[in-house]
Design a protein around this motif. Structure first.
Motif, PDB file in Angstrom:
ATOM      1  N   PRO A  55       0.880  -1.316  -0.352  1.00  0.00           N
ATOM      2  CA  PRO A  55      -0.045  -0.060  -0.123  1.00  0.00           C
ATOM      3  C   PRO A  55       0.953   1.086  -0.029  1.00  0.00           C
ATOM      4  O   PRO A  55       1.886   1.352   0.472  1.00  0.00           O
ATOM      5  N   GLU A  56       0.362   2.220  -0.618  1.00  0.00           N
ATOM      6  CA  GLU A  56       1.001   3.654  -0.522  1.00  0.00           C
ATOM      7  C   GLU A  56       0.380   4.447   0.546  1.00  0.00           C
ATOM      8  O   GLU A  56      -0.574   4.600   0.652  1.00  0.00           O
ATOM      9  N   ILE A  57       1.532   4.436   1.609  1.00  0.00           N
ATOM     10  CA  ILE A  57       0.958   5.222   2.595  1.00  0.00           C
ATOM     11  C   ILE A  57       0.922   6.752   2.546  1.00  0.00           C
ATOM     12  O   ILE A  57       1.862   7.046   2.062  1.00  0.00           O
ATOM     13  N   THR A  58      -0.216   7.606   2.682  1.00  0.00           N
ATOM     14  CA  THR A  58      -0.070   8.914   2.457  1.00  0.00           C
ATOM     15  C   THR A  58       0.078   9.699   3.796  1.00  0.00           C
ATOM     16  O   THR A  58       0.753  10.845   3.612  1.00  0.00           O
ATOM     17  N   ARG A  59      -0.432   9.136   4.820  1.00  0.00           N
ATOM     18  CA  ARG A  59      -0.245  10.034   5.970  1.00  0.00           C
ATOM     19  C   ARG A  59      -0.199   9.246   7.354  1.00  0.00           C
ATOM     20  O   ARG A  59      -0.667   8.096   7.212  1.00  0.00           O
ATOM     21  N   CYS A  60       0.521   9.430   8.271  1.00  0.00           N
ATOM     22  CA  CYS A  60       0.857   8.853   9.589  1.00  0.00           C
ATOM     23  C   CYS A  60       0.201   9.624  10.839  1.00  0.00           C
ATOM     24  O   CYS A  60       0.612  10.903  10.715  1.00  0.00           O
ATOM     25  N   ASN A  61      -0.476   9.084  11.851  1.00  0.00           N
ATOM     26  CA  ASN A  61      -0.474   9.966  12.827  1.00  0.00           C
ATOM     27  C   ASN A  61       0.472   9.248  14.101  1.00  0.00           C
ATOM     28  O   ASN A  61       1.037   8.429  13.728  1.00  0.00           O
ATOM     29  N   VAL A  62       0.025   9.444  15.439  1.00  0.00           N
ATOM     30  CA  VAL A  62       0.735   8.619  16.346  1.00  0.00           C
ATOM     31  C   VAL A  62       0.675   7.408  16.304  1.00  0.00           C
ATOM     32  O   VAL A  62       1.356   6.705  16.661  1.00  0.00           O
ATOM     33  N   PHE A  63      -0.673   6.805  16.197  1.00  0.00           N
ATOM     34  CA  PHE A  63      -0.916   5.644  16.315  1.00  0.00           C
ATOM     35  C   PHE A  63      -1.184   4.520  15.196  1.00  0.00           C
ATOM     36  O   PHE A  63      -0.897   3.367  14.991  1.00  0.00           O
ATOM     37  N   ARG A  64      -1.445   5.356  13.942  1.00  0.00           N
ATOM     38  CA  ARG A  64      -1.879   4.570  12.746  1.00  0.00           C
ATOM     39  C   ARG A  64      -1.439   5.318  11.353  1.00  0.00           C
ATOM     40  O   ARG A  64      -0.974   6.378  11.618  1.00  0.00           O
ATOM     41  N   CYS A  65      -1.257   4.673  10.246  1.00  0.00           N
ATOM     42  CA  CYS A  65      -0.818   5.332   8.959  1.00  0.00           C
ATOM     43  C   CYS A  65      -2.122   4.870   8.068  1.00  0.00           C
ATOM     44  O   CYS A  65      -2.673   3.866   8.101  1.00  0.00           O
ATOM     45  N   TYR A  66      -2.302   5.717   6.931  1.00  0.00           N
ATOM     46  CA  TYR A  66      -3.613   5.592   6.266  1.00  0.00           C
ATOM     47  C   TYR A  66      -2.947   5.586   5.048  1.00  0.00           C
ATOM     48  O   TYR A  66      -1.840   6.186   4.418  1.00  0.00           O
ATOM     49  N   ASP A  67      -3.695   4.459   3.839  1.00  0.00           N
ATOM     50  CA  ASP A  67      -3.219   4.782   2.468  1.00  0.00           C
ATOM     51  C   ASP A  67      -4.176   5.582   1.740  1.00  0.00           C
ATOM     52  O   ASP A  67      -5.336   6.228   2.245  1.00  0.00           O
ATOM     53  N   ARG A  68      -4.208   5.544   0.351  1.00  0.00           N
ATOM     54  CA  ARG A  68      -5.128   6.483  -0.670  1.00  0.00           C
ATOM     55  C   ARG A  68      -6.635   5.923  -0.350  1.00  0.00           C
ATOM     56  O   ARG A  68      -7.189   6.791  -0.665  1.00  0.00           O
ATOM     57  N   GLN A  69      -6.683   4.696  -0.008  1.00  0.00           N
ATOM     58  CA  GLN A  69      -8.188   4.420  -0.246  1.00  0.00           C
ATOM     59  C   GLN A  69      -8.899   4.304   1.133  1.00  0.00           C
ATOM     60  O   GLN A  69      -9.997   3.940   1.493  1.00  0.00           O
ATOM     61  N   GLY A  70      -8.079   4.854   2.442  1.00  0.00           N
ATOM     62  CA  GLY A  70      -8.671   4.905   3.480  1.00  0.00           C
ATOM     63  C   GLY A  70      -8.760   4.004   4.476  1.00  0.00           C
ATOM     64  O   GLY A  70      -8.862   3.767   5.780  1.00  0.00           O
ATOM     65  N   ASN A  71      -7.723   2.637   4.168  1.00  0.00           N
ATOM     66  CA  ASN A  71      -7.423   1.742   4.970  1.00  0.00           C
ATOM     67  C   ASN A  71      -6.453   2.063   6.069  1.00  0.00           C
ATOM     68  O   ASN A  71      -5.493   2.884   5.780  1.00  0.00           O
TER      69      ASN A  71
END
Length: 181
Positions: free
Chosen positions: A161-177
């Motif tokens: 997956p292409e990770i688009t953004r991360c916070n302290v606990f999780r990372c998110y890809d373009r599809q919202g996973n």
């Protein structure tokens, strides 16, 4: 008022009586305490009390346990010590007898096992499993009997997956996973 005054007494008899009192008091304290149990019954209510002292006036008195003399107390102590010594001797003797009996039983069992060995079992203790069938796979492309046609088409694994953004606990890809960080 003058008639009420007393004449001075001599101090000599007072000193002698106080000395005797002191001697009797010391003697009383040195004697061993003897327990005397008394049963007191109240005639009005019938209430029964046990005491080592005296009963109140008007109550029926019955001596339950007479006081013991020092000789009786010493004799009872000697008897108790002798009984305790006999008990320890008996326990030691019984323990030694049990150990000897157990050793004799073990020796007899060992000799019996040497004289009469156990026969081998007529059947195996555990059943032997049947041999597993040997399956030789045919060359690729030929199906095994009972499995149908061709094997399924091989698919390549999905791209990471292409990770688009991360916070302290999780990372998110373009599809919202979301993925753990």
């Amino acid at each position: 008022m003058a008639a009420l005054r007393r004449a001075p007494r001599s101090t000599q008899p007072l000193r002698q009586s106080s000395g005797r009192t002191l001697a009797l008091l010391t003697l009383a304290l040195c004697l061993p305490a003897a327990a005397q149990v008394v049963r007191c019954t109240d005639p009005a209510t019938g209430r029964i009390t046990y005491t080592d002292g005296g009963c109140a006036s008007g109550q029926a008195v019955q001596e339950v346990l007479p006081p013991k003399s020092p000789e009786d107390i010493a004799r009872e102590q000697q008897q108790a010590e002798a009984a305790l010594a006999r008990k320890h001797e008996r326990q030691q003797r019984e323990t030694a007898e049990r150990a000897a009996e157990r050793a004799a039983e073990l020796e007899a069992a060992r000799i019996e096992a040497l004289r009469n060995p156990a026969p081998p079992p007529a059947y195996p203790a555990y059943p032997t499993p049947a041999p597993a069938p040997i399956i030789i796979a045919p060359p690729y492309g030929y199906p095994l009997p009972g499995h149908g046609g061709r094997p399924p088409h091989w698919r390549p694994p999905p791209p990471p997956p292409e990770i688009t953004r991360c916070n302290v606990f999780r990372c998110y890809d373009r599809q919202g996973n979301s993925y753990p960080r």
